[in-house]
Design a protein around this motif. Structure first.
Motif, PDB file in Angstrom:
ATOM      1  N   LYS A   1      -4.714   0.127   0.243  1.00 21.90           N
ATOM      2  CA  LYS A   1      -4.436  -0.897  -0.769  1.00 21.90           C
ATOM      3  C   LYS A   1      -5.728  -1.395  -1.431  1.00 21.90           C
ATOM      4  O   LYS A   1      -5.857  -1.450  -2.650  1.00 21.90           O
ATOM      5  CB  LYS A   1      -3.704  -2.049  -0.083  1.00 21.90           C
ATOM      6  CG  LYS A   1      -3.450  -3.201  -0.994  1.00 21.90           C
ATOM      7  CD  LYS A   1      -2.025  -3.234  -1.430  1.00 21.90           C
ATOM      8  CE  LYS A   1      -1.858  -4.296  -2.484  1.00 21.90           C
ATOM      9  NZ  LYS A   1      -0.580  -4.241  -3.122  1.00 21.90           N
TER      10      LYS A   1
ATOM     11  N   THR B   1       5.948   0.529  -1.430  1.00 20.28           N
ATOM     12  CA  THR B   1       5.224  -0.173  -2.481  1.00 20.28           C
ATOM     13  C   THR B   1       6.156  -1.066  -3.294  1.00 20.28           C
ATOM     14  O   THR B   1       5.724  -1.821  -4.123  1.00 20.28           O
ATOM     15  CB  THR B   1       4.542   0.796  -3.459  1.00 20.28           C
ATOM     16  OG1 THR B   1       5.563   1.588  -4.090  1.00 20.28           O
ATOM     17  CG2 THR B   1       3.591   1.721  -2.738  1.00 20.28           C
TER      18      THR B   1
ATOM     19  N   ARG C   1      -1.042   2.708  -9.609  1.00 21.53           N
ATOM     20  CA  ARG C   1      -1.145   2.283  -8.211  1.00 21.53           C
ATOM     21  C   ARG C   1      -0.462   3.302  -7.310  1.00 21.53           C
ATOM     22  O   ARG C   1      -0.983   3.683  -6.272  1.00 21.53           O
ATOM     23  CB  ARG C   1      -0.472   0.929  -8.020  1.00 21.53           C
ATOM     24  CG  ARG C   1      -1.149  -0.207  -8.721  1.00 21.53           C
ATOM     25  CD  ARG C   1      -0.396  -1.498  -8.432  1.00 21.53           C
ATOM     26  NE  ARG C   1      -1.104  -2.639  -8.957  1.00 21.53           N
ATOM     27  CZ  ARG C   1      -1.017  -3.041 -10.215  1.00 21.53           C
ATOM     28  NH1 ARG C   1      -0.253  -2.399 -11.056  1.00 21.53           N
ATOM     29  NH2 ARG C   1      -1.697  -4.086 -10.645  1.00 21.53           N
ATOM     30  N   GLU C   2       0.732   3.744  -7.748  1.00 17.98           N
ATOM     31  CA  GLU C   2       1.475   4.725  -6.952  1.00 17.98           C
ATOM     32  C   GLU C   2       0.672   5.996  -6.768  1.00 17.98           C
ATOM     33  O   GLU C   2       0.627   6.562  -5.681  1.00 17.98           O
ATOM     34  CB  GLU C   2       2.780   5.087  -7.666  1.00 17.98           C
ATOM     35  CG  GLU C   2       3.899   4.129  -7.408  1.00 17.98           C
ATOM     36  CD  GLU C   2       5.190   4.630  -8.014  1.00 17.98           C
ATOM     37  OE1 GLU C   2       5.133   5.337  -9.041  1.00 17.98           O
ATOM     38  OE2 GLU C   2       6.248   4.317  -7.454  1.00 17.98           O
TER      39      GLU C   2
ATOM     40  N   LEU D   1      -2.012   5.394  -4.181  1.00 19.11           N
ATOM     41  CA  LEU D   1      -1.457   5.246  -2.833  1.00 19.11           C
ATOM     42  C   LEU D   1      -0.948   6.589  -2.308  1.00 19.11           C
ATOM     43  O   LEU D   1      -1.116   6.919  -1.135  1.00 19.11           O
ATOM     44  CB  LEU D   1      -0.326   4.217  -2.832  1.00 19.11           C
ATOM     45  CG  LEU D   1      -0.765   2.772  -3.071  1.00 19.11           C
ATOM     46  CD1 LEU D   1       0.449   1.883  -3.272  1.00 19.11           C
ATOM     47  CD2 LEU D   1      -1.605   2.270  -1.902  1.00 19.11           C
TER      48      LEU D   1
END
Lengths: 265, 310, 278
Positions: free
Chosen positions: C174, A72, C164-165, C168
């Motif tokens: 995504k 990421t 976001r992490e 995920l």
């Protein structure tokens, strides 16, 4: 370095399974800068493995490569092999990998959603839609994270209403909901008070039955308390990996001893 | 090592049907494609805009060439088109507006950034931002019915004219100068101020000799942005400039601006050449604002970078 | 020493005066509009069609509905494009293409609205051979797209990376992360920015002059010209008829009230300090 597969067998003579994760020759780069050098180790199943070392030693970076979270971040590159139950994780679908290898972060990061929706998140994105099973799974995960009794009447309140320690356990419950085989914890207690820390450590013990845990910590006492195995990182290298009591009582490397005894940074 | 590991069996896990996951994976590509298409649409619109202005003005460009810009006669009936009176009106009204608005706006920004307590400053800045949201046609309305009579009393023969338009423009661009300059001033590091104060400067000296020079690029940026807006401003100017294609001897006399002539004549242009000349005026206006906006952004970015280095 | 202190007081006093003058403009505008506009407002203004010149009465019902239709159409065309492009810039973009798009959007944002009117005229009015509501909406969309792009990108980027992490790491793809975590977390901010952007184009007049044009009657379709409040204000204000000028004031009061309400709602109620969650 000590052959750590030997150690694994020594530690669990009766275990039917071999190591859960096998890392060999792992190099890691931020742009041109190499931050991990040729890391090899094996992580035994259903145990807690701690990674310690001074800050900036690469332990967190190493942890993040285990479920490819490093992807990421732009401009990073990992070389080498990581096997999960003998399967190369670099070749796996990253989403499948992350379902099997969950992660809890240093700062608790609940979504700005209700407690229920937080825990259900991982299930929903994996296609769970029916209400009843979802509710059951949420309850189960919260119970495993020892949070159920505290939040069962607040399920539809915002997750931000919880205390810091509760938020971190919520994040653990959220990670557990997708039933991961491995749980990576990146300094999960660094922002918590001692009581909340104790609760999380207790929780880690109870998770061993179903999970393999890898924890990065800057707190040596914590590693000594919870982990069966400990690895010491320094300057991007794995200096020593052994049973925890060996690391802390009679380390074989000079650097480890210096760090353990506080003659270091 | 590998062979030993490979024999390990792990518990079989519930597998979701492959097609479901394939569909999910396709989601990333679909999301990328849809959003990238929208992003590309922005490029397409802009290219279309430039191309449209360029190609539709071909008739006037080939007929008059560069002399279009210096011609003083605008006579649709005779088919003679020169842009100078409009260029003059546009540039002069904007320059006058700046001359009035910049001192006032920068002064107000200094007050808001340096002197006013944060809560009051935020409240006043909010009002300034509301001011920026007032539609230009409303400024025009007030210009006709409130300002023009005043200007007549002050000596403008018709009330409307270059000066009247400049005053309206000055009021309109004031909020932009205030809010952007205020931000530039606020981005000056505290240490700069404190260093000056520690040397025994008064607060005003610290502000005027240290803070304002430090933020000057950002303030220039706000001036350029305001200028770009003033050049392109249509309605308010159309309503108060007098709409006479001449270069008057006095600033109090009526004039005309590029945007105003487009607004007034576009729907009435029956001759192709007339329309083409109007579109060429649009092209000129576009070019002017393009250059000014680019300069403004460059200056603002440069101040920010300077702030970040400290 | 004392002279320096006096300078200090005088100069700061002057800056305060500048601020006072700037602020007073708003109250000056409000005062005039309420005074003149309020006298001319009546129930008929909201319900009647415009009356012929020199006839008393009549209203701007068609222009009020016209502005509403135009904004709705703009929100349907421009906002989705701008939003999607903003999502691209914040979440999916590669470096080079993104910076080109970002720069172009800034450029488009600076184009005078009258020039955008010319382009919408060429793109829609010329092929359709008539002024139309659609042409007006296309013009306003071109204006609102860069505004939406900027606010969308800004607020999506403000969402912490850790969220976001988290998504995920739970095995979200995504697009799922963006759709179920990032966008909801930024929603209020994006909505605020969008409302402000729409409020800005609601007052645009110049690009409508030769796109949606004007209409003394009801607009009956996307391909017909439509009356809108800003264009009516312009046409009535420069007209020689006393009654029409009075109506222009009333229309200006209505338009400004709408704009201020939208601004206040967006800034104070919806999101006092930008994107906030929880």
């Amino acid at each position: 370095m000590v052959d750590n597969l030997e150690i694994v067998r020594e530690a669990r003579p009766h275990a039917a399974a071999g190591p859960k994760l096998v890392v060999s020759g792992l190099n890691f780069y931020y742009g041109d800068k190499q931050v991990l050098h040729d890391i090899s180790l094996a992580i035994p199943p259903n145990q807690i493995t701690a990674l310690i070392g001074p800050s900036g030693c690469g332990k967190s970076t190493f942890l993040r490569t285990l479920n490819r979270m490093h992807e990421t971040i732009r401009n990073t590159r990992a070389e080498g092999q990581v096997l999960l139950d003998g399967e190369d994780i670099m070749a796996m679908d990253v989403v499948q990998l992350r379902r099997r290898v969950g992660m809890v972060f240093q700062r608790s990061n609940p979504f700005p959603k209700s407690i229920f929706d937080n825990v259900a998140y991982g299930l929903r994105v994996n296609g769970w839609m029916r209400k009843r099973p979802l509710a059951e799974a949420v309850e189960h995960s919260l119970r495993r994270a020892a949070l159920w009794d505290e939040v069962k009447d607040l399920l539809h309140e915002s997750a931000y209403k919880l205390s810091g320690g509760q938020q971190q356990r919520l994040c653990i419950a959220r990670a557990l909901a997708v039933d991961p085989e491995v749980l990576l914890l990146d300094e999960p207690c660094s922002a918590l008070d001692p009581i909340a820390t104790a609760k999380i450590e207790e929780l880690m013990f109870s998770l061993k039955e179903t999970c393999t845990l890898v924890i990065v910590t800057h707190n040596m006492q914590q590693a000594a308390r919870v982990a069966e195995h400990t690895g010491f990182f320094l300057h991007g290298k794995l200096i020593e990996f052994n049973r925890t009591e060996v690391i802390f009582k009679r380390p074989r490397c000079k650097e480890t001893e210096d760090y353990i005894t506080g003659r270091f940074g | 090592m590998g062979s030993r590991v490979a024999t390990i069996e792990h518990l079989p896990r519930a597998k979701t049907p492959r097609t479901f996951f394939r569909r999910l994976r396709a989601g990333d590509h679909i999301a990328w494609a849809i959003t990238a298409l929208a992003a590309a649409a922005v490029l397409a619109i802009t290219l279309l805009l430039v191309w449209e202005l360029y190609s539709s003005s071909a008739l006037a460009r080939t007929k008059f060439g560069w002399s279009f810009l210096i011609g003083r006669t605008w006579d649709p009936v005779a088919g003679e088109f020169g842009a100078l009176p409009f260029l003059y009106g546009t540039v002069v009204t904007s320059a006058l507006a700046l001359a009035m608005a910049v001192p006032l706006g920068v002064g107000a920004a200094i007050f808001l950034a340096e002197l006013a307590p944060p809560r009051i400053s935020d409240g006043l800045t909010f009002i300034v931002e509301l001011l920026a949201a007032v539609p230009s046609v409303i400024y025009g309305l007030l210009g006709i019915f409130v300002l023009a009579p005043l200007m007549r009393r002050a000596g403008a023969p018709y009330g409307v004219g270059i000066m009247t338009a400049a005053v309206v423009l000055a009021i309109m661009i004031l909020p932009f100068i205030v809010s952007i300059s205020r931000e530039a001033l606020l981005s000056v590091p505290r240490e700069q101020r404190e260093a000056a104060l520690a040397l025994g400067a008064t607060r005003w000296e610290a502000t005027w000799q240290v803070v304002v020079p430090y933020a000057r690029l950002g303030i220039f940026g706000s001036v350029f942005l305001a200028l770009a807006r003033a050049l392109g401003e249509t309605m308010a100017v159309t309503m108060v400039i007098g709409n006479t294609p001449q270069i008057g001897a006095s600033l109090l006399e009526p004039g005309y601006s590029i945007a105003a002539v487009i607004a007034n004549e576009f729907t009435e242009a029956v001759e192709d050449l007339h329309l083409s000349a109007l579109i060429e005026l649009g092209l000129v206006l576009f070019g002017l604002t393009l250059v000014l906006n680019a300069l403004a952004r460059l200056l603002i970015v440069m101040t920010k970078r300077k702030g970040a280095e400290q | 020493m004392t002279r320096r202190k006096i300078t200090n007081a005088v100069m700061f006093g002057l800056t305060g005066l500048c601020a006072l003058l700037t602020i007073s403009v708003l109250f000056f505008i409000l005062g005039y509009l309420v005074y003149y506009g309020g006298r001319s407002l009546s129930w008929d203004f909201f319900t009647q069609l415009p009356a012929p010149p020199n006839e008393p009465g009549g209203g701007m019902a068609n222009a009020i509905v016209g502005t509403g239709k135009l904004l709705l159409l703009t929100a349907l065309i421009g906002v989705p494009i701008g939003f999607a492009a903003g999502v691209y810039l914040a979440e999916f973009g590669g470096r080079t293409f993104s910076s080109i798009v970002r720069y172009t959007a800034d450029l488009l944002n600076g184009v005078p609205s009258i020039v955008i009117g010319i382009v919408a005229y060429a793109l829609v009015v010329v092929p359709m051979k008539r002024f139309s509501l659609l042409a007006g909406a296309v013009a306003l969309s071109i204006i609102v797209i860069p505004i939406t792009i900027r606010t969308t990108e800004q607020f999506l980027r403000a969402v912490p990376h850790s969220l976001r992490e988290a998504a995920l790491a739970l095995g979200a793809r995504k697009w799922q992360t963006v759709a179920t975590v990032v966008i909801p977390a930024a929603f209020r901010g994006v909505l605020t920015g969008t409302i402000l952007g729409m409020a800005r184009v609601a007052g645009e007049t110049a690009p409508l002059l030769f796109t949606s044009f004007s209409n003394q009657f009801w607009n009956r379709g996307l391909d017909e010209p439509a009356a809108t409040l800003p264009v009516m204000i312009f046409n009535y204000a420069i007209s020689p008829y006393e009654e029409w000028r009075r109506q222009a004031w009333a229309a200006a009061l209505v338009l400004l009230t709408l704009m201020l309400a939208a601004n206040l709602a967006a800034r104070l109620v919806l999101s006092p300090r930008g994107a906030r969650h929880g």
